[in-house]
Design a protein around this motif. Structure first.
Motif, PDB file in Angstrom:
ATOM      1  N   MET A 163       0.781  -1.214   0.027  1.00  0.00           N
ATOM      2  CA  MET A 163      -0.009   0.082  -0.246  1.00  0.00           C
ATOM      3  C   MET A 163       0.889   1.305   0.005  1.00  0.00           C
ATOM      4  O   MET A 163       0.655   2.275  -0.618  1.00  0.00           O
ATOM      5  CB  MET A 163      -1.090  -0.010   1.251  1.00  0.00           C
ATOM      6  N   PHE A 164       1.906   0.967   0.639  1.00  0.00           N
ATOM      7  CA  PHE A 164       2.549   2.577   0.823  1.00  0.00           C
ATOM      8  C   PHE A 164       4.222   2.493   0.426  1.00  0.00           C
ATOM      9  O   PHE A 164       4.853   1.463   0.479  1.00  0.00           O
ATOM     10  CB  PHE A 164       2.660   2.717   2.519  1.00  0.00           C
ATOM     11  N   GLU A 165       4.629   3.588   0.041  1.00  0.00           N
ATOM     12  CA  GLU A 165       6.067   3.800  -0.150  1.00  0.00           C
ATOM     13  C   GLU A 165       6.715   3.916   1.151  1.00  0.00           C
ATOM     14  O   GLU A 165       5.983   4.670   1.862  1.00  0.00           O
ATOM     15  CB  GLU A 165       6.557   5.075  -0.894  1.00  0.00           C
ATOM     16  N   PHE A 166       7.900   3.588   1.494  1.00  0.00           N
ATOM     17  CA  PHE A 166       8.594   3.776   2.937  1.00  0.00           C
ATOM     18  C   PHE A 166      10.089   3.931   2.596  1.00  0.00           C
ATOM     19  O   PHE A 166      10.828   3.426   1.536  1.00  0.00           O
ATOM     20  CB  PHE A 166       8.259   2.687   3.996  1.00  0.00           C
ATOM     21  N   ASP A 167      10.701   4.295   3.617  1.00  0.00           N
ATOM     22  CA  ASP A 167      12.184   4.676   3.571  1.00  0.00           C
ATOM     23  C   ASP A 167      12.801   3.480   4.223  1.00  0.00           C
ATOM     24  O   ASP A 167      14.027   3.200   4.219  1.00  0.00           O
ATOM     25  CB  ASP A 167      12.590   6.181   4.228  1.00  0.00           C
ATOM     26  N   ASP A 168      12.260   2.984   5.336  1.00  0.00           N
ATOM     27  CA  ASP A 168      13.159   2.011   6.252  1.00  0.00           C
ATOM     28  C   ASP A 168      11.766   1.091   6.731  1.00  0.00           C
ATOM     29  O   ASP A 168      10.680   1.161   7.024  1.00  0.00           O
ATOM     30  CB  ASP A 168      13.555   2.711   7.506  1.00  0.00           C
ATOM     31  N   VAL A 169      12.163  -0.361   6.450  1.00  0.00           N
ATOM     32  CA  VAL A 169      11.399  -1.264   6.868  1.00  0.00           C
ATOM     33  C   VAL A 169      10.742  -1.227   8.294  1.00  0.00           C
ATOM     34  O   VAL A 169       9.735  -1.895   8.899  1.00  0.00           O
ATOM     35  CB  VAL A 169      11.793  -2.853   6.649  1.00  0.00           C
ATOM     36  N   SER A 170      11.665  -0.615   9.233  1.00  0.00           N
ATOM     37  CA  SER A 170      11.669  -0.455  10.750  1.00  0.00           C
ATOM     38  C   SER A 170      10.169   0.329  10.807  1.00  0.00           C
ATOM     39  O   SER A 170       9.275   0.139  11.851  1.00  0.00           O
ATOM     40  CB  SER A 170      12.522   0.108  11.263  1.00  0.00           C
ATOM     41  N   ASP A 171      10.043   1.475   9.854  1.00  0.00           N
ATOM     42  CA  ASP A 171       8.555   2.065   9.978  1.00  0.00           C
ATOM     43  C   ASP A 171       7.493   1.302   9.732  1.00  0.00           C
ATOM     44  O   ASP A 171       6.558   1.444  10.222  1.00  0.00           O
ATOM     45  CB  ASP A 171       8.818   3.154   9.016  1.00  0.00           C
ATOM     46  N   VAL A 172       7.574   0.388   8.909  1.00  0.00           N
ATOM     47  CA  VAL A 172       6.406  -0.429   8.339  1.00  0.00           C
ATOM     48  C   VAL A 172       6.105  -1.519   9.521  1.00  0.00           C
ATOM     49  O   VAL A 172       4.843  -1.396   9.904  1.00  0.00           O
ATOM     50  CB  VAL A 172       6.920  -1.320   7.370  1.00  0.00           C
ATOM     51  N   LEU A 173       7.359  -1.788  10.342  1.00  0.00           N
ATOM     52  CA  LEU A 173       6.890  -2.742  11.488  1.00  0.00           C
ATOM     53  C   LEU A 173       6.238  -2.094  12.551  1.00  0.00           C
ATOM     54  O   LEU A 173       5.307  -2.524  13.337  1.00  0.00           O
ATOM     55  CB  LEU A 173       8.188  -3.333  11.828  1.00  0.00           C
ATOM     56  N   ALA A 174       6.565  -0.735  12.758  1.00  0.00           N
ATOM     57  CA  ALA A 174       6.033  -0.037  14.001  1.00  0.00           C
ATOM     58  C   ALA A 174       4.689   0.349  13.595  1.00  0.00           C
ATOM     59  O   ALA A 174       3.910   0.475  14.579  1.00  0.00           O
ATOM     60  CB  ALA A 174       6.921   1.360  14.182  1.00  0.00           C
ATOM     61  N   PHE A 175       4.418   0.759  12.412  1.00  0.00           N
ATOM     62  CA  PHE A 175       3.209   1.054  11.892  1.00  0.00           C
ATOM     63  C   PHE A 175       2.264  -0.077  11.993  1.00  0.00           C
ATOM     64  O   PHE A 175       1.038   0.188  12.587  1.00  0.00           O
ATOM     65  CB  PHE A 175       3.108   1.523  10.551  1.00  0.00           C
ATOM     66  N   ALA A 176       2.594  -1.334  11.653  1.00  0.00           N
ATOM     67  CA  ALA A 176       1.776  -2.530  11.644  1.00  0.00           C
ATOM     68  C   ALA A 176       1.549  -2.871  13.114  1.00  0.00           C
ATOM     69  O   ALA A 176       0.448  -3.380  13.559  1.00  0.00           O
ATOM     70  CB  ALA A 176       2.713  -3.515  11.220  1.00  0.00           C
ATOM     71  N   SER A 177       2.414  -2.668  14.133  1.00  0.00           N
ATOM     72  CA  SER A 177       2.124  -2.821  15.529  1.00  0.00           C
ATOM     73  C   SER A 177       0.939  -1.962  16.128  1.00  0.00           C
ATOM     74  O   SER A 177       0.158  -2.301  16.784  1.00  0.00           O
ATOM     75  CB  SER A 177       3.278  -2.441  16.286  1.00  0.00           C
ATOM     76  N   LYS A 178       1.214  -0.685  15.772  1.00  0.00           N
ATOM     77  CA  LYS A 178      -0.087   0.336  15.983  1.00  0.00           C
ATOM     78  C   LYS A 178      -1.347  -0.047  15.355  1.00  0.00           C
ATOM     79  O   LYS A 178      -2.365   0.135  16.208  1.00  0.00           O
ATOM     80  CB  LYS A 178       0.251   1.842  15.497  1.00  0.00           C
ATOM     81  N   VAL A 179      -1.313  -0.386  14.150  1.00  0.00           N
ATOM     82  CA  VAL A 179      -2.571  -1.068  13.756  1.00  0.00           C
ATOM     83  C   VAL A 179      -3.365  -2.052  14.344  1.00  0.00           C
ATOM     84  O   VAL A 179      -4.258  -2.216  14.554  1.00  0.00           O
ATOM     85  CB  VAL A 179      -2.351  -1.527  12.045  1.00  0.00           C
ATOM     86  N   LYS A 180      -2.205  -3.265  14.682  1.00  0.00           N
ATOM     87  CA  LYS A 180      -2.774  -4.474  15.421  1.00  0.00           C
ATOM     88  C   LYS A 180      -3.441  -4.006  16.745  1.00  0.00           C
ATOM     89  O   LYS A 180      -4.425  -4.233  17.346  1.00  0.00           O
ATOM     90  CB  LYS A 180      -1.768  -5.358  15.534  1.00  0.00           C
ATOM     91  N   ARG A 181      -2.837  -3.057  17.328  1.00  0.00           N
ATOM     92  CA  ARG A 181      -3.201  -2.623  18.868  1.00  0.00           C
ATOM     93  C   ARG A 181      -4.317  -1.818  18.791  1.00  0.00           C
ATOM     94  O   ARG A 181      -5.379  -2.218  19.728  1.00  0.00           O
ATOM     95  CB  ARG A 181      -2.153  -1.665  19.442  1.00  0.00           C
ATOM     96  N   LEU A 182      -4.602  -1.133  17.656  1.00  0.00           N
ATOM     97  CA  LEU A 182      -6.039  -0.227  17.580  1.00  0.00           C
ATOM     98  C   LEU A 182      -7.120  -1.261  17.232  1.00  0.00           C
ATOM     99  O   LEU A 182      -7.892  -1.249  17.855  1.00  0.00           O
ATOM    100  CB  LEU A 182      -5.971   0.824  16.305  1.00  0.00           C
ATOM    101  N   ILE A 183      -7.023  -2.199  16.306  1.00  0.00           N
ATOM    102  CA  ILE A 183      -7.938  -3.160  15.941  1.00  0.00           C
ATOM    103  C   ILE A 183      -8.389  -3.913  17.317  1.00  0.00           C
ATOM    104  O   ILE A 183      -9.606  -4.379  17.342  1.00  0.00           O
ATOM    105  CB  ILE A 183      -7.733  -4.182  14.816  1.00  0.00           C
ATOM    106  N   GLU A 184      -7.289  -4.415  17.968  1.00  0.00           N
ATOM    107  CA  GLU A 184      -7.617  -5.432  19.165  1.00  0.00           C
ATOM    108  C   GLU A 184      -8.565  -4.527  20.271  1.00  0.00           C
ATOM    109  O   GLU A 184      -9.119  -5.145  20.946  1.00  0.00           O
ATOM    110  CB  GLU A 184      -6.329  -5.608  19.789  1.00  0.00           C
ATOM    111  N   GLU A 185      -8.773  -3.247  20.228  1.00  0.00           N
ATOM    112  CA  GLU A 185      -9.315  -2.492  21.029  1.00  0.00           C
ATOM    113  C   GLU A 185     -10.645  -2.191  20.460  1.00  0.00           C
ATOM    114  O   GLU A 185     -11.676  -1.787  21.292  1.00  0.00           O
ATOM    115  CB  GLU A 185      -8.543  -1.110  21.499  1.00  0.00           C
TER     116      GLU A 185
END
Length: 390
Positions: A215-237
């Motif tokens: 879906m997204f252009e990104f500069d560092d895969v660490s940003d993708v992983l951090a974003f994924a963690s936020k997405v999962k936490r939000l959905i779980e709530e």
């Protein structure tokens, strides 16, 4: 901005401005319940992690926001949550001008789907919904299914009974329209897949991370992983977690990106997909909650298959060099035509062979998908118009 006592000078001799219709991309065809405006302010999570929507998905994601079952944009929902009067305005004007079917709606246009989705937003809270919307999370299940998932088997829909019903209906629909295609150059028996969208797919990081990368252009895969963690936490709530219906609130007819699809096919094989019909769990949940579970899913499937007939017929006309495609530039006519195609198949004795009671259910399902935004470019037919077409 201009102050009221400094009005903008007017040139009374200037010609009137021309109005340009926004033309939807050919990849997706679906009916709008409410028009979602593009997000102009960068969503905080995306901005924080330097994620930018990929250019080839920009139009598709915007089009999904206007999908047949897509909930209203956050700014409209916020007003609706504040008071009942705003909710009535969201559903449509109290009086509508028009002819034919529109005249019968002079008592007020109202869509059951808008009320249902607004109630789901109320359950989760406006701030959570706004975050889902602005960070494109409500579109991730679609992107995973259409672009990332390569498994064409083991598709399931809500439960075993619904799965068996839709699979059988899909086979019958392919056979019906293949037999009707005398020249054999529009529909083939195996070239349209039936796929499902599940919020549970986003629970697995092995599925979520490739989806975000697509879906997204990104500069560092660490940003993708951090974003994924936020997405999962939000959905779980959320109420229901990964099963929350707004994560999969769409049903779409998708075109292959190979050969006839958008951008005339990618050189990258991973971006080539088969034509398909994708139905989300959220749509089936709405139909079940609304008492339309018996024949409503059949109508949704038949409607989306109608769009595939439209795709193929236009392809044929283009190959023959036929001129003029007035239908292609009118979203409302396309949606009403798909309703008519779907209703024709389900009622035909060689198609769905529905009896009167079953026809009454898909009749109400068509009504439920109508929208009341008659003044918008993306208007796809009022509830009564959708019902009448079916």
């Amino acid at each position: 901005f201009r102050f009221r006592h400094h009005p903008k000078p007017q040139n009374h001799n200037a010609p009137p401005p021309t109005m340009k219709r926004r033309i939807a991309p050919p990849l997706l065809l679906c009916a709008a319940v409410a028009v979602a405006v593009p997000i102009t302010k960068a969503a905080s999570w995306l901005d924080e992690h330097g994620l930018r929507v990929r250019h080839d998905l920009e139009h598709q994601l915007r089009f999904l926001s206007n999908g047949e079952f897509a909930p209203p944009p956050p700014r409209d929902v916020r007003r609706a949550l504040r008071d009942r009067r705003a909710l009535r305005n969201l559903r449509g004007p109290r009086a509508m001008q028009g002819k034919g079917v529109l005249n019968r709606e002079s008592g007020g246009c109202s869509s059951p789907l808008i009320k249902w989705t607004t109630d789901r937003v109320r359950d989760m809270g406006y701030d959570s919904y706004k975050t889902l919307h602005e960070n494109r999370i409500i579109q991730m299940a679609y992107v995973y299914k259409h672009y990332v998932d390569r498994n064409e088997d083991e598709e399931y829909f809500i439960d075993d009974a619904q799965t068996e019903e839709l699979r059988g209906r899909h086979r019958d629909t392919l056979t019906f329209w293949s037999d009707a295609d005398i020249d054999g150059n529009i529909i083939k028996n195996d070239d349209i897949l039936l796929l499902s969208m599940h919020g549970e797919d986003l629970k697995d990081s092995a599925k979520l991370v490739p989806t975000i990368e697509r879906m997204f252009e990104f500069d560092d895969v660490s940003d993708v992983l951090a974003f994924a963690s936020k997405v999962k936490r939000l959905i779980e709530e959320l109420p229901g977690g990964y099963d929350n219906p707004l994560l999969t609130m769409n049903a779409v007819a998708t075109r292959s990106t190979y050969n006839h699809g958008t951008y005339n096919g990618h050189s990258d094989p991973s971006r080539r997909t088969k034509d398909s019909i994708i139905i989300g769990d959220g749509v089936l949940k709405f139909l079940l909650d609304s008492g339309l579970g018996s024949s409503g899913p059949d109508f949704v499937h038949a409607h989306e298959f109608g769009h595939h007939l439209q795709f193929r017929i236009v392809d044929n006309l283009e190959r023959r060099g036929s001129a003029g495609f007035a239908l292609a530039d009118d979203d409302r006519k396309k949606e009403l035509m798909a309703d008519a195609i779907g209703g024709y198949f389900l009622a035909h004795n060689k198609g769905g062979d529905f009896v009167k009671e079953e026809i009454g259910v898909f009749d109400r399902a068509a009504f439920s998908t109508g929208d009341c935004r008659t003044g918008e470019d993306d208007h796809h037919g009022t509830p009564l118009q959708r019902q009448c077409a079916a």
